[in-house]
Write an enzyme that holds these catalytic residues in place. Structure first.
Site, PDB file in Angstrom:
ATOM      1  N   GLU A   1     -11.531  -0.705  -3.352  1.00  0.00           N
ATOM      2  CA  GLU A   1     -10.894  -0.146  -2.165  1.00  0.00           C
ATOM      3  C   GLU A   1      -9.635   0.579  -2.632  1.00  0.00           C
ATOM      4  O   GLU A   1      -9.366   0.693  -3.824  1.00  0.00           O
ATOM      5  CB  GLU A   1     -10.553  -1.248  -1.160  1.00  0.00           C
ATOM      6  CG  GLU A   1      -9.519  -2.257  -1.645  1.00  0.00           C
ATOM      7  CD  GLU A   1      -9.142  -3.279  -0.581  1.00  0.00           C
ATOM      8  OE1 GLU A   1      -9.844  -3.373   0.432  1.00  0.00           O
ATOM      9  OE2 GLU A   1      -8.129  -3.981  -0.771  1.00  0.00           O
TER      10      GLU A   1
ATOM     11  N   ASP B   1       0.825  -1.215   0.000  1.00  0.00           N
ATOM     12  CA  ASP B   1       0.000   0.000   0.000  1.00  0.00           C
ATOM     13  C   ASP B   1       0.859   1.265   0.000  1.00  0.00           C
ATOM     14  O   ASP B   1       0.644   2.182   0.800  1.00  0.00           O
ATOM     15  CB  ASP B   1      -0.927   0.011   1.221  1.00  0.00           C
ATOM     16  CG  ASP B   1      -1.738  -1.258   1.372  1.00  0.00           C
ATOM     17  OD1 ASP B   1      -2.015  -1.907   0.345  1.00  0.00           O
ATOM     18  OD2 ASP B   1      -2.093  -1.609   2.514  1.00  0.00           O
TER      19      ASP B   1
END
Length: 723
Positions: A221, A44
């Protein structure tokens, strides 16, 4: 104007010498993953350039190395060139904020420079709001430098949100944006609850209103939003981030004229529609990298955009033990804009071979005094401060010039590029552009924009077209932009002008854009087909025959059955035929009315490449909770168990065309690429799954996942083409 500048002693002083740092040669090539020097996994990721001129990356709080065993609290890495990184410590080293439950993890940071300080947003996996272990929240910390020290805020920016179906909504994956009117927003969310955007307080630390849904739940997401041209682009990741060797995570995008949406894909389908839209940005291409997703965007000094994201090496999917922490190193690849849409490497996907490195070095940082500054300017506190005009030689041809600027109240400061001058005029409240022989242009600065803190001004000149962009720390596209047509060329010089503080000045040859996506391989000639106009052609065979299947009306009619193939169920029927040798493409047209919005888990139908009940790749139109998606799922045996994951691509319709494109790769590995279409003419190219050399996958059809409510899949044909 420019003639007057040429006559000043300031210019003469500026031409005496050129520091090597100001016009440094491009860095060497790089090979992914760029996190290799300091981490085995760095999931991420997001990247920002600090005011010190260095680049900083932040990642989810997993252990960095195999065997380490201890989670980090937002690890930080630092680089001078975007490709060579070193660990720089953890961000959240102090006591946890009062709302954070013991043992909570910290995920998916997003770091911004807002009004003179760095703000880090991150997901907190467990809070004191309840005894539920998944009452997620968005936290924040502030720091004077990108390396810290970071001070956690005592309350969350977005508190845990109870879900209507029980538990708590997935309040994770934050991403901040300052819109063109100066309003600050935060995007956040995941599969349970979808992606939402909420307005922030001016300091960026508190949600200030009700959230607006911008991407439907059960699809996306990992939001990241940038402004490019006339649109805001919402990047978001889909599918399972962490399915080990079957991970099909990938990034898609939609765009909107408003930061609040609605966001539409290239086919005009909304990201909040039940038949969910999304245009692919990056997905796996058949090389070592799978699960390419959760991205940030960073721009080098030439103006070229790059996608920073994580992916999984399919041969080394776990950090330690099988089915444990997924090993997700950080990758970097060129981001192109083709026909108004972002795509990695013009559609080539993640790179695993040497790539040209970004133009990320060479900015003048004023970390040390310089001898070429004229009277009226001095180096103080790591930046230049003063008044007047300073010009330096610049590369000939198309050019990008940028600097970080602080402008005192009532003053103006900016950049000079050839014969053009771009000024942040605080007294007039405008960004202005002027050039000899051209009509001046300008745009109002948002009210409340604090230009007494650092902002980045970048000016790009391509041919006879100039674009000036004002951003916060070079992030998420311009807050204000101004274009000027046919500016005077002037001499090859660039510099800064006005009164204020200046830092990180660079003048680089402007990047050469890639504006056309690469073409996929041609379908070829039709070598076999069954049009289902009579009895099925010879060569079909069943795995677990389904007596309900009929051929009538020019279609193969298959009532969707209750069976499945994933895991150990292996109860679904499959209709197969042998695939031809070599390269080929299989295509079908499928009519499957799954309705919209209701829950039909997991009714589906489509094409399948089948080597066994636990070794297949399935390209289906499928109902996933309230969404309708196209999923290219893969099950394969791994460490004694079947592993399953999927790639999503394109947008389904009641009638959808599907293709599996088979190619023999290195060592005669089988590569299956997915494609879909809603009209049979324009195709969306999806990701690739592989089968090992020596495997004998057959090609066929399937329709399963649930018999309630009753629905029939109708296949118009199966056609096979070869080059």
């Amino acid at each position: 104007m420019f003639r007057a500048l040429l006559m000043t002693p300031v210019l003469a002083a500026g031409l005496l010498s050129v520091p090597a740092a100001a016009v440094a040669a491009p860095a060497a090539a790089f090979t992914n993953p760029v996190s290799r020097p300091f981490a085995d996994t760095f999931a991420d990721p997001t990247v920002i350039r600090g005011q010190d001129g260095l680049w900083y990356a932040y990642g989810t709080g997993d252990p960095l190395r195999s065997g380490e065993g201890t989670a980090h609290r937002i690890p930080i890495a630092r680089s001078s060139d975007l490709v060579n990184w070193a660990y720089a410590g953890d961000a959240l080293t102090g006591a946890a904020a009062p709302y954070v439950a013991p043992g909570a993890s910290y995920w998916a940071p997003d770091v911004r420079y807002l009004d003179g300080r760095y703000v880090m947003y991150y997901a907190v996996t467990d809070t004191t709001a309840s005894a539920d272990g998944s009452d997620f929240a968005i936290g924040a910390a502030v720091a004077p430098t990108p390396a810290g020290p970071w001070t956690q805020q005592p309350a969350p920016v977005v508190a845990p949100r109870p879900g209507g179906g029980g538990g708590y909504l997935s309040t994770i994956d934050p991403a901040q944006l300052t819109a063109a009117d100066g309003t600050r927003y935060l995007y956040f969310g995941s599969y349970y609850g979808g992606i939402s955007v909420v307005r922030l307080s001016p300091d960026g630390l508190t949600a200030a209103g009700a959230p607006t849904l911008v991407a439907l739940d059960n699809k996306y997401e990992g939001a990241y939003v940038v402004r490019h041209g006339a649109y805001y682009y919402l990047f978001a990741s889909s599918a399972n981030c962490c399915a080990g060797p079957a991970t099909g995570y990938s990034v898609s995008v939609g765009r909107s004229a408003s930061a609040l949406g609605p966001f539409y894909d290239a086919e005009g389908v909304s990201l909040t529609a039940s038949q969910v839209g999304g245009t692919p940005v990056v997905t796996q291409n058949g090389n070592r990298w799978i699960g390419a997703g959760h991205n940030g965007v960073v721009t080098d000094l030439s103006g070229q955009d790059y996608l920073v994201y994580h992916a999984i090496d399919r041969d080394l999917p776990y950090l330690d033990e099988a089915y444990g922490i997924n090993r997700r190193p950080m990758l970097l690849d060129r981001l192109d804009w083709t026909a108004g849409w972002p795509v990695v490497r013009a559609g080539a996907g993640p790179s695993d071979t040497p790539q040209a490195a970004p133009a990320a070095t060479g900015a003048q940082t004023f970390a040390q005094p310089v001898r070429w500054l004229p009277a009226g300017w001095r180096v103080s506190g790591g930046h230049a401060t003063g008044s007047g005009t300073v010009l330096r030689p610049a590369p000939a041809g198309d050019l990008r010039v940028e600097a970080d600027l602080r402008v005192p109240a009532g003053s103006s400061a900016g950049l000079v590029v050839g014969a053009s001058r771009v000024l942040i005029d605080r007294a007039a409240g405008r960004l202005t552009v002027s050039s000899a022989g051209a009509r001046p242009a300008g745009a109002a600065l948002p009210a409340g924009l604090d230009l007494g803190t650092w902002h980045n001004l970048a000016v790009s000149v391509r041919g006879r077209h100039l674009v000036a962009e004002l951003t916060e720390a070079r992030q998420s596209g311009p807050i204000v932009s101004v274009e000027l047509t046919a500016p005077a060329a002037g001499p090859p010089v660039a510099g800064f002008t006005g009164r204020g503080d200046v830092d990180n000045v660079s003048a680089r040859s402007l990047f050469r854009p890639v504006t056309r996506a690469i073409a996929g391989p041609a379908t070829g000639r039709l070598v076999w087909s069954d049009e289902f106009t009579g009895a099925p052609r010879a060569g079909w065979s069943w795995v677990r025959p389904d007596a309900a299947v009929t051929v009538a009306g020019g279609k193969l009619n298959w009532p969707v059955e209750a069976g499945d193939l994933t895991g150990t169920s292996n109860s679904a029927s499959v209709l197969l035929r042998d695939a031809p040798a070599g390269d080929w493409t299989a295509e079908t047209r499928l009519t499957l009315d799954l309705g919209t919005d209701d829950v039909r888990n997991y009714q589906q139908a489509g094409l399948i490449a089948y080597a066994g009940d636990d070794d297949f790749a399935r390209l289906d139109v499928v109902s996933i909770w309230n969404t309708r998606q196209i999923e290219f799922g893969r099950e394969l045996p791994y460490a004694g168990s079947p592993a399953y994951g999927g790639i999503t691509l394109g947008t389904p319709a009641t009638t959808t065309w599907l293709r599996l494109v088979h190619r023999l790769g290195p060592g005669r590995e089988h590569l299956f690429r997915s494609e879909s279409s809603t009209d049979g003419r324009t195709w969306t190219v999806g990701g690739v799954w592989t089968f090992p050399a020596g495997a004998r996958p057959r090609i066929g059809l399937a329709a399963h996942g649930g018999a309630t409510p009753a629905v029939t899949a109708r296949f118009d044909y199966l056609r096979i083409y070869q080059p």
